[in-house]
Structure formats: C-alpha cells, structure tokens
Design a protein around this motif. Structure first.
Motif, mmCIF file in Angstrom:
data_model
loop_
_atom_site.group_PDB
_atom_site.id
_atom_site.type_symbol
_atom_site.label_atom_id
_atom_site.label_comp_id
_atom_site.label_asym_id
_atom_site.label_seq_id
_atom_site.Cartn_x
_atom_site.Cartn_y
_atom_site.Cartn_z
ATOM 1 N N MET A 160 57.278 21.490 69.816
ATOM 2 C CA MET A 160 56.337 20.976 68.863
ATOM 3 C C MET A 160 55.716 19.700 69.405
ATOM 4 N N ALA A 161 54.389 19.575 69.215
ATOM 5 C CA ALA A 161 53.697 18.374 69.666
ATOM 6 C C ALA A 161 52.555 18.048 68.711
ATOM 7 N N ILE A 162 52.395 16.774 68.462
ATOM 8 C CA ILE A 162 51.213 16.289 67.760
ATOM 9 C C ILE A 162 50.462 15.454 68.775
ATOM 10 N N ARG A 163 49.201 15.794 68.957
ATOM 11 C CA ARG A 163 48.395 15.111 69.962
ATOM 12 C C ARG A 163 46.962 14.989 69.465
ATOM 13 N N LYS A 164 46.192 14.161 70.149
ATOM 14 C CA LYS A 164 44.784 14.031 69.811
ATOM 15 C C LYS A 164 44.058 15.336 70.144
ATOM 16 N N MET A 165 43.144 15.672 69.282
ATOM 17 C CA MET A 165 42.318 16.854 69.495
ATOM 18 C C MET A 165 41.375 16.609 70.667
ATOM 19 N N VAL A 166 41.146 17.665 71.449
ATOM 20 C CA VAL A 166 40.190 17.601 72.561
ATOM 21 C C VAL A 166 39.127 18.681 72.354
ATOM 22 N N ARG A 167 38.061 18.592 73.125
ATOM 23 C CA ARG A 167 36.939 19.522 72.963
ATOM 24 C C ARG A 167 37.369 20.988 73.037
ATOM 25 N N THR A 168 38.317 21.302 73.875
ATOM 26 C CA THR A 168 38.731 22.707 74.017
ATOM 27 C C THR A 168 39.471 23.215 72.777
ATOM 28 N N ASP A 169 39.833 22.325 71.854
ATOM 29 C CA ASP A 169 40.491 22.718 70.600
ATOM 30 C C ASP A 169 39.502 23.085 69.497
ATOM 31 N N ILE A 170 38.225 22.766 69.679
ATOM 32 C CA ILE A 170 37.257 22.844 68.582
ATOM 33 C C ILE A 170 37.218 24.223 67.925
ATOM 34 N N ASP A 171 37.097 25.279 68.690
ATOM 35 C CA ASP A 171 37.007 26.620 68.092
ATOM 36 C C ASP A 171 38.250 26.953 67.280
ATOM 37 N N ALA A 172 39.414 26.658 67.837
ATOM 38 C CA ALA A 172 40.671 26.976 67.149
ATOM 39 C C ALA A 172 40.845 26.123 65.891
ATOM 40 N N VAL A 173 40.479 24.852 65.955
ATOM 41 C CA VAL A 173 40.604 23.974 64.792
ATOM 42 C C VAL A 173 39.648 24.420 63.687
ATOM 43 N N SER A 174 38.432 24.744 64.043
ATOM 44 C CA SER A 174 37.473 25.230 63.058
ATOM 45 C C SER A 174 37.994 26.500 62.388
#
Length: 151
Positions: free
Chosen positions: A1-15
């Motif tokens: 488990m990790a909590i980290r800052k969001m990066v551009r490559t996360d955008i599609d999955a986060v949306s």
C-alpha cells in the motif's frame, strides 16, 4: 500500500475512479444537471488543470491498483475524496485524510460533502458547519475538520 502524489500518468485512472464512485453512490441522488456538473469536474482535462494549480492530489494504490484519491485545494479545502466502490469501508478514506492533513496550510480544512458521504466525513472527524445547500445541481453539506497545528 502506498499513498503518493498524483502524476500525469494517473489522470485517466483517477478520472475513471471518481466517476465510478460517483455513479455508485451519489449520482442516484442528484439531478441530471448535478451529474453533468460532476462529470466536468472529474474529466481528464479538469484533472490536468488541477495538477498545475495550487492543489495537492494524492492517490492510494496497492500493487498496480489505484483504490482512492483525495484533493486539497490551496492547503485549506478538500475538493474531492473518492474510493473505488469495491474498496470502500476498508480504511482507505481515513488514510487519505490523514495523509492530506500533512499538506494543510490552515487549522480548518473545509469540505462541501455530498449528502451521501456525510456519515463517512463524520467518522473522519469532520463537523457540520451549517445547513445543506445546492450548487450547480449538486447538494452538499458544509463541514470542517480542525487539524493539529504543525510545530
């Protein structure tokens, strides 16, 4: 488990995660206008813009699976907190709140909680600060969390 800052490559999955969680719990309680408003807020373009603003966006991931996200605007206002429907009630929201608190620049963190999420925010330590209201088709409860001042 990790909590980290969001990066551009996360955008599609986060949306996709935000929309899935919204559709699962909030969408059935709001108008068409509210759903349209939220979809604009959770679009990939909106997340691209947020990454460049005065926002801290964190993601919770386990292995390769993105399970949750949180956004703190200007160090004082929680704008988004979503956990994927299949991973809710497992402590992910609480962990994201704790991680977000480290980025607070104010003693009070505010949120406009969707009415369906008020019980969760109460468990996280937030308190209601006024009457429920509505904006752009989205009903919300104003709430606040007092965070411990940093030394």
């Amino acid at each position: 488990m990790a909590i980290r800052k969001m990066v551009r490559t996360d955008i599609d999955a986060v949306s996709a995660l935000c929309i899935a969680a919204f559709d699962d719990t909030v969408a059935p309680t709001v108008s068409t206008q509210g759903s349209e408003t939220f979809r604009k807020l959770a679009s990939t373009e909106a997340f691209r813009q947020r990454l460049e603003g005065d926002n801290v966006l964190l993601v919770f991931e386990e292995g390769e699976t993105l399970k949750g996200m949180i956004e703190l605007k200007e160090g004082r206002h929680l704008t988004l907190l979503f956990v994927s429907p299949q991973h809710q009630r497992q402590g992910i929201g609480q962990a994201l709140i704790a991680a977000m608190s480290a980025y607070a620049r104010a003693t009070d963190i505010t949120v406009r909680a969707s009415l369906t999420s008020v019980p969760a925010y109460l468990r996280y330590g937030f308190q209601c600060t006024g009457d429920a209201d509505e904006a752009a088709g989205l009903s919300y409860q104003p709430m606040v969390l007092r965070v411990v001042a940093k030394p």
